[in-house]
Design an enzyme around this catalytic site. Structure first.
Site, PDB file in Angstrom:
ATOM      1  CD  GLU A  24      37.930  36.684  28.763  1.00 49.18           C
ATOM      2  OE1 GLU A  24      37.283  35.608  28.726  1.00 49.18           O
ATOM      3  OE2 GLU A  24      38.390  37.175  29.812  1.00 49.18           O
ATOM      4  CE  LYS A  85      35.662  29.135  32.614  1.00 47.21           C
ATOM      5  NZ  LYS A  85      35.325  29.171  34.046  1.00 47.21           N
ATOM      6  CB  VAL A 105      42.590  34.646  30.625  1.00 49.75           C
ATOM      7  CG1 VAL A 105      44.039  35.118  30.609  1.00 49.75           C
ATOM      8  CG2 VAL A 105      41.665  35.792  31.025  1.00 49.75           C
ATOM      9  CG  ASP A 137      39.066  25.910  41.145  1.00 49.40           C
ATOM     10  OD1 ASP A 137      39.767  26.180  40.142  1.00 49.40           O
ATOM     11  OD2 ASP A 137      37.842  26.124  41.189  1.00 49.40           O
ATOM     12  CB  SER A 139      42.574  30.058  36.860  1.00 45.64           C
ATOM     13  OG  SER A 139      42.386  30.316  35.486  1.00 45.64           O
ATOM     14  CB  ALA A 140      44.363  26.653  32.867  1.00 47.08           C
ATOM     15  CE  LYS A 158      37.124  35.971  36.962  1.00 48.79           C
ATOM     16  NZ  LYS A 158      37.734  36.147  35.672  1.00 48.79           N
TER      17      LYS A 158
HETATM   18  N1  PSU Z   1      37.211  38.640  33.258  1.00 49.32           N
HETATM   19  C1  PSU Z   1      35.970  39.073  33.572  1.00 49.32           C
HETATM   20  N2  PSU Z   1      34.967  38.136  33.593  1.00 49.32           N
HETATM   21  C2  PSU Z   1      35.181  36.800  33.276  1.00 49.32           C
HETATM   22  C3  PSU Z   1      36.502  36.360  32.944  1.00 49.32           C
HETATM   23  C4  PSU Z   1      37.481  37.340  32.951  1.00 49.32           C
HETATM   24  O1  PSU Z   1      35.763  40.267  33.854  1.00 49.32           O
HETATM   25  O2  PSU Z   1      34.242  36.006  33.298  1.00 49.32           O
HETATM   26  C5  PSU Z   1      36.754  34.890  32.630  1.00 49.32           C
HETATM   27  C6  PSU Z   1      38.055  34.710  31.856  1.00 49.32           C
HETATM   28  O3  PSU Z   1      37.750  33.995  30.670  1.00 49.32           O
HETATM   29  C7  PSU Z   1      38.941  33.863  32.756  1.00 49.32           C
HETATM   30  C8  PSU Z   1      37.917  33.030  33.450  1.00 49.32           C
HETATM   31  O4  PSU Z   1      39.902  33.126  32.047  1.00 49.32           O
HETATM   32  O5  PSU Z   1      36.918  34.027  33.773  1.00 49.32           O
HETATM   33  C9  PSU Z   1      38.491  32.313  34.662  1.00 49.32           C
HETATM   34  O6  PSU Z   1      37.858  31.081  34.791  1.00 49.32           O
HETATM   35  P1  PSU Z   1      38.477  29.923  35.742  1.00 49.32           P
HETATM   36  O7  PSU Z   1      38.542  30.540  37.101  1.00 49.32           O
HETATM   37  O8  PSU Z   1      37.489  28.774  35.648  1.00 49.32           O
HETATM   38  O9  PSU Z   1      39.818  29.574  35.183  1.00 49.32           O
HETATM   39 MN    MN Z   2      39.026  26.506  38.114  1.00 50.15          MN
END
Ligand code: PSU
Ligand code: MN
Length: 314
Positions: A24, A85, A105, A137, A139-140, A158
């Site tokens: 990614e 993003k 992702v 919130d 994530s998709a 995470k």
């Molecule tokens: N893995 C990492 N660092 C990141 C991400 C993944 O070590 O920054 C990114 C990925 O692109 C993941 C995004 O899809 O963080 C999640 O964002 P959100 O919570 O807004 O869906």
């Molecule tokens: Mn989000």
């Protein structure tokens, strides 16, 4: 309608029948500071190459879906400010309007499916944020795992997220969550947690077979392979917990919302740990790239048809 541009390396890999691993680009533009982001992006690509597989870093540039980025493009992306993003909701709009953006992702899985790539390595997937019961919130990335047939290798979700809720949602969505050689779920910067692993596998070939069997059964969606950070690189969860709480409080105080939440929290934790979270993040991504390369090779070695994305035969 949609132009897909492959890097020469990816085209050559296809011609030679070599396995590909998707990577990614949001981790580069929004997940890590410059210059560590570009150093990591290069090192991750090399880690994939060392396994005999070929990396395909995904991004949208000037309305084209790029499958594999050359060195100068990767470098300019890593230095660019204000890159979009892109997730499932915005990738088509970006392509339609000739825009550029980094793939999360979810969007990388979409790109990988279009490119016929079955395996993808990243750091940590997005998931259910703490306080999601009021913020909603989520994530998709989770929905994407439920519908797009790509095996995603990550160090779990995470650890700044609500991990139990994240794994509950994945269970509800029917996403296989496979801990690699571990009985508990890894927690991104930490190798383990008190969350039991729903599934455990010991070898890349088992993971590749599970991917192929799902396809043969006509089950939509991918798999999450949760690969613990090497013990020597981890940060103990107890040490991180108060720092994560502090970062979350700052996000709330500053009214950070939507797409900005994850990049904000990663940046704050980087500062609060005096850079240690980044060192750990880099170590775990490299570890994931190596495992993804091994899985891609096994997938490529399965009977003809089993490995190709979108092919229902086995
Ligand atoms: N893995 C990492 N660092 C990141 C991400 C993944 O070590 O920054 C990114 C990925 O692109 C993941 C995004 O899809 O963080 C999640 O964002 P959100 O919570 O807004 O869906
Ligand atoms: Mn989000």
């Amino acid at each position: 309608m949609i132009e897909i541009s492959e890097s020469p390396e990816v085209t050559e890999a296809r011609a030679e029948g070599r396995p590909l691993v998707a990577l990614e680009s949001t981790i580069i533009t929004h997940g890590m500071p410059y210059p560590q982001n570009i150093e990591t992006a290069r090192a991750v690509e090399d880690a994939v190459r060392e396994t005999g597989a070929v990396p395909a870093t995904m991004a949208v540039i000037d309305g084209r879906l790029r499958v594999g980025l050359d060195g100068p493009t990767l470098e300019s992306f890593a230095q660019a400010e204000g890159v979009a993003k892109l997730s499932r909701a915005d990738i088509a709009a970006c392509i339609a309007t000739g825009g550029s953006g980094a793939t999360t992702v979810a969007a990388t899985m979409i790109a990988a499916r279009l490119a016929g790539i079955g395996v993808f390595a990243t750091g940590g997937i997005g998931g259910v944020h703490r306080g999601a019961e009021t913020s909603f919130d989520i994530s998709a990335d989770l929905q994407e795992l439920a519908q797009t047939p790509v095996t995603v290798v990550a160090a779990g979700a995470k650890a700044l997220l609500d991990l139990p809720k994240t794994y509950e949602v994945l269970e509800t969505l029917g996403v296989p969550v496979i801990a690699y050689r571990s009985d508990t779920m890894p927690a991104f910067w930490s190798a383990g947690s008190d969350i039991p692993a729903p599934l455990r596998m010991e070898t890349p070939v088992e993971i590749a077979r599970a991917h192929a069997v799902r396809r043969a059964m006509g089950l939509p969606g991918g798999q999450l392979v949760a690969n613990p950070i090497p013990a020597e690189d981890q940060i103990p969860a107890e040490e991180l917990a108060p720092l994560i709480d502090r970062a979350l409080q700052e996000a709330e105080d500053q009214g950070i919302a939507a797409k900005a939440v994850t990049p904000f929290l990663l940046d704050r934790i980087y500062h609060l740990t005096e850079g240690r979270s980044l060192t750990a993040n880099i170590a775990l991504v490299l570890n994931n790239a190596r495992l993804a390369g091994a899985i891609a090779r096994e997938l490529g070695a399965l009977p003809v048809g089993a490995a190709a994305s979108g092919d229902e035969s086995l």
